[in-house]
Design an enzyme around this catalytic site. Sequence first.
Site, PDB file in Angstrom:
ATOM      1  N   GLY A  70       0.837  -1.191   0.000  1.00 51.69           N
ATOM      2  CA  GLY A  70       0.000   0.000   0.000  1.00 51.69           C
ATOM      3  C   GLY A  70       0.875   1.245   0.000  1.00 51.69           C
ATOM      4  N   CYS A  97       5.458  -6.027   1.681  1.00 53.80           N
ATOM      5  CA  CYS A  97       5.818  -4.609   1.625  1.00 53.80           C
ATOM      6  C   CYS A  97       5.143  -3.848   2.770  1.00 53.80           C
ATOM      7  CB  CYS A  97       5.478  -4.034   0.256  1.00 53.80           C
ATOM      8  SG  CYS A  97       6.322  -2.467  -0.094  1.00 53.80           S
ATOM      9  N   TYR A  98       4.147  -3.007   2.510  1.00 52.06           N
ATOM     10  CA  TYR A  98       3.447  -2.326   3.611  1.00 52.06           C
ATOM     11  C   TYR A  98       2.908  -3.340   4.608  1.00 52.06           C
ATOM     12  CZ  TYR A  98       0.026   0.433   6.179  1.00 52.06           C
ATOM     13  OH  TYR A  98      -0.699   1.041   7.179  1.00 52.06           O
ATOM     14  N   HIS A 188       7.904  -7.641  -3.682  1.00 47.22           N
ATOM     15  CA  HIS A 188       6.604  -8.049  -4.232  1.00 47.22           C
ATOM     16  C   HIS A 188       6.737  -9.378  -4.993  1.00 47.22           C
ATOM     17  CE1 HIS A 188       4.226  -4.415  -3.346  1.00 47.22           C
ATOM     18  NE2 HIS A 188       5.388  -3.798  -3.433  1.00 47.22           N
ATOM     19  N   GLU A 190       4.307 -11.082  -6.202  1.00 42.68           N
ATOM     20  CA  GLU A 190       3.198 -11.248  -7.139  1.00 42.68           C
ATOM     21  C   GLU A 190       3.503 -10.739  -8.536  1.00 42.68           C
ATOM     22  OE1 GLU A 190       2.254  -7.346  -4.889  1.00 42.68           O
ATOM     23  OE2 GLU A 190       3.393  -9.197  -4.606  1.00 42.68           O
ATOM     24  N   ASP A 247     -17.730 -14.146 -21.413  1.00 43.63           N
ATOM     25  CA  ASP A 247     -18.335 -14.035 -20.083  1.00 43.63           C
ATOM     26  C   ASP A 247     -19.810 -14.427 -20.102  1.00 43.63           C
ATOM     27  OD1 ASP A 247     -15.855 -13.066 -19.420  1.00 43.63           O
ATOM     28  OD2 ASP A 247     -16.472 -10.969 -19.330  1.00 43.63           O
ATOM     29  N   LYS A 388     -10.726 -13.519 -15.226  1.00 45.46           N
ATOM     30  CA  LYS A 388     -10.948 -13.762 -16.650  1.00 45.46           C
ATOM     31  C   LYS A 388     -10.291 -15.061 -17.116  1.00 45.46           C
ATOM     32  CE  LYS A 388     -12.507 -12.048 -20.645  1.00 45.46           C
ATOM     33  NZ  LYS A 388     -13.843 -11.486 -20.864  1.00 45.46           N
TER      34      LYS A 388
END
Length: 532
Positions: A70, A97-98, A188, A190, A247, A388
């Site tokens: 964040g 991180c944060y 990070h 991710e 979708d 998705k």
Amino acid sequence: MKKSKGSSSKASARDLHAERILILDFGSQYTQLIARRVREQKVYCEIWPCTAADAAVRAFRPRGIILSGGPSSVYEPEAPLGPKSVFELGVPVLGICYGMQLMAHRLGGAVAKSASREYGRAHLGVVRAAELFKGFAGKGKAGEVVWMSHGDRIERLPPGFKPIATTANSPVAAMADLERRFYGIQFHPEVAHTPRGREILGNFVHGVCGCSAAWDMHSFVDYAIGQIVAAVGPKGRVVCALSGGVDSAVAALLVHRAIGDRLSCIFVDNGVLRLGERAEVERTFRDHFHLNLDVVDASVRFLGKLAGVTDPERKRKIIGNEFIKIFEEEAKRIGKVDFLAQGTLYPDVIESVSFKGPSAVIKSHHNVGGLPERMHLKLVEPLRELFKDEVRELGLELGLPEHIVRRQPFPGPGLAIRVLGEVTAANLDLLRGADAIIQEEIEKAGLTRKIWQSFGVLLPVQSVGVMGDSRTYEKAIVLRAVHSLDGMTADWAKLPDRLLRRISNRVINEVKGVNRVVYDISSKPPATIEWE
């Protein structure tokens, strides 16, 4: 179509979410990426805002909790601190991180501004054995590339914590209380710039939290059917706006598996579709999957409403409003309907409850804005837990043809916002012909799945050309092709010269009325993917 038995579906519904990870969002731009990486480990997870109530967190019964990054600093007066219960549940916690700094701050450590900020690539050295870095290089070897983005650092570790990894700029690049299974990492995992980030998150959800790889789309089918059956009941009837996109197609197939002929699908031909789209929808969903499909040819009606309109926002509103009117008319003709099925995806749900504030607008051409309220319908949204890529995987599981599952995004207002200026039947014919050639050549080159979007745009200008011995004064087509992960940002695709030449030659030779093809090499930002 074979239906799953209710008892089997209920069992699946219970089991599928038994092992779940809770991700608390502290405002990071990467929070959705964390969730996607966890899902890639075949573990179910949800993103909640960091303002979630303690009672809700306890009731969720997560196997583990991840605290996102964040933009705040934990020592600021208004810094978000999250629910107190996070460190009281007895489950593993990973702070990123944060989230790591918050963990240190809340558990008795100290965080302060770094003497020098650390952004970009760094080399991580593992200094103490821990499950989080299982399989990584031995003690002290700074061989792992990670992605940093922070201006604060851990000044004092909380009681019970030890440093487990360092970088040249961060003596505590990762920390752990192994007894309580609390981990913090300053980088990070991710993002793609941390090459072994997936492995780190896999070590956390599987090794530390003990989750199995139970979340997959094969299991999800039974779970979703059970949810639909429970929501709709034994007599409820559902209507679905079928667009031909992945979708709405997957949502319709799931509902049809659950309730059969009590689902009615409405496909509106608004006159601004791609070449052959209506025929393909009829062939796929009526002839192959045997859905109740009501096809409405409203092309003349839409083009009449669009006559003389050049402003793109007016085009969008006209198309959206007219669609709602036609859908209402057709639903009334079908008879009593209780539910509306929509292909709402998890990113839409996350955005509406984000810590950064609810989304101002969810595109009305995706989620059929206004219909549930106007028609007094209840919503059925079987895909609202999925990303998705999971929807595409689910489509294949349901037998949806590969070319529909992998199709590129197509805007709700269709070709109306790719014909710049007035939308006329003649202009649409020019664009359809050119766009069909573009799609065909991109497919032949094997690039359809590698490119986020590729399409043609018709410009409202004419230019001089020469064909044979004659002077021409005809229109221009823009070729647009971009790479993107989520449509939020995009970079123009560097198509091979030979492919560009072939597309240009074919469009100019085969589409009468076009004498020039230009290639759009602008990125998003500052441009947008679509021209209108």
